[in-house]
Design an enzyme around this catalytic site. Structure first.
Site, PDB file in Angstrom:
ATOM      1  N   HIS A 115      46.538  68.565  79.225  1.00 58.22           N
ATOM      2  CA  HIS A 115      47.281  68.987  78.029  1.00 58.22           C
ATOM      3  C   HIS A 115      46.459  68.673  76.776  1.00 58.22           C
ATOM      4  O   HIS A 115      46.351  69.495  75.865  1.00 58.22           O
ATOM      5  CB  HIS A 115      48.638  68.277  77.988  1.00 58.22           C
ATOM      6  CG  HIS A 115      49.335  68.370  76.671  1.00 58.22           C
ATOM      7  ND1 HIS A 115      49.806  69.553  76.154  1.00 58.22           N
ATOM      8  CD2 HIS A 115      49.636  67.409  75.760  1.00 58.22           C
ATOM      9  CE1 HIS A 115      50.373  69.320  74.977  1.00 58.22           C
ATOM     10  NE2 HIS A 115      50.279  68.024  74.716  1.00 58.22           N
ATOM     11  N   HIS A 155      46.357  62.475  70.863  1.00 67.36           N
ATOM     12  CA  HIS A 155      47.756  62.547  70.427  1.00 67.36           C
ATOM     13  C   HIS A 155      48.785  62.118  71.472  1.00 67.36           C
ATOM     14  O   HIS A 155      49.872  61.683  71.110  1.00 67.36           O
ATOM     15  CB  HIS A 155      48.083  63.942  69.884  1.00 67.36           C
ATOM     16  CG  HIS A 155      48.377  64.959  70.936  1.00 67.36           C
ATOM     17  ND1 HIS A 155      47.395  65.606  71.644  1.00 67.36           N
ATOM     18  CD2 HIS A 155      49.557  65.419  71.403  1.00 67.36           C
ATOM     19  CE1 HIS A 155      47.968  66.435  72.492  1.00 67.36           C
ATOM     20  NE2 HIS A 155      49.269  66.345  72.381  1.00 67.36           N
ATOM     21  N   ASP A 156      48.502  62.207  72.730  1.00 61.64           N
ATOM     22  CA  ASP A 156      49.479  61.824  73.759  1.00 61.64           C
ATOM     23  C   ASP A 156      48.998  60.697  74.668  1.00 61.64           C
ATOM     24  O   ASP A 156      49.570  60.479  75.743  1.00 61.64           O
ATOM     25  CB  ASP A 156      49.868  63.030  74.623  1.00 61.64           C
ATOM     26  CG  ASP A 156      50.987  63.862  74.018  1.00 61.64           C
ATOM     27  OD1 ASP A 156      51.764  63.323  73.208  1.00 61.64           O
ATOM     28  OD2 ASP A 156      51.079  65.053  74.357  1.00 61.64           O
ATOM     29  N   HIS A 192      52.019  65.407  79.752  1.00 66.78           N
ATOM     30  CA  HIS A 192      51.284  64.724  78.684  1.00 66.78           C
ATOM     31  C   HIS A 192      50.091  63.973  79.275  1.00 66.78           C
ATOM     32  O   HIS A 192      50.030  62.758  79.251  1.00 66.78           O
ATOM     33  CB  HIS A 192      52.213  63.782  77.912  1.00 66.78           C
ATOM     34  CG  HIS A 192      53.339  64.497  77.246  1.00 66.78           C
ATOM     35  ND1 HIS A 192      53.182  65.190  76.064  1.00 66.78           N
ATOM     36  CD2 HIS A 192      54.620  64.659  77.610  1.00 66.78           C
ATOM     37  CE1 HIS A 192      54.329  65.731  75.721  1.00 66.78           C
ATOM     38  NE2 HIS A 192      55.223  65.430  76.643  1.00 66.78           N
TER      39      HIS A 192
END
Length: 124
Positions: free
Chosen positions: A56, A98-99, A52
């Site tokens: 990614h 998102h991460d 993550h």
């Protein structure tokens, strides 16, 4: 690249390197503004996280750009106005972020460890 997220959405696009489906929202300084936002997001990722991380996020952003631009083209071809440029940009930024700050463990692990975030937001 040392900055995979910064390069991802723009690598397959010629200058101004902003996907055509986003240019109308970003305007003439769009590339500069978007680059600053993406650079800040890139810095927020933990490079030590084996999955993550910014690489990614770059994969997810690239997929989002391709899917959103293709979907937009199909919607317009079918007579729809499609998504607004703001909606497309929002989806791409969400993909990029998102991460951010992902701890590299599952939600179940955090719940079992009694993590404060897991307690605050539930096992969910």
């Amino acid at each position: 690249s040392a900055e995979p997220l910064a390069a991802a959405p723009f690598a397959t696009h010629p200058p101004p390197k902003i996907p055509t489906c986003m240019q109308e929202f970003l305007g003439p300084k769009g590339e500069e503004v978007l680059a600053r936002v993406i650079t800040a997001l890139e810095a927020a990722y933990n490079a030590a996280n084996p999955y993550h991380n910014a690489a990614h996020a770059a994969d997810v952003v690239q997929a989002a750009v391709l899917l959103l631009c293709e979907a937009q083209a199909r919607m317009v071809a079918g007579g729809s106005t499609g998504m607004t440029a703001l909606e497309r940009l929002s989806a791409i930024l969400a993909a990029a972020a998102h991460d951010v700050n992902h701890q590299g463990v599952t939600s179940a692990f955090l719940v079992n460890a009694g993590d404060a975030l897991a307690e605050k937001y539930g096992s969910g």
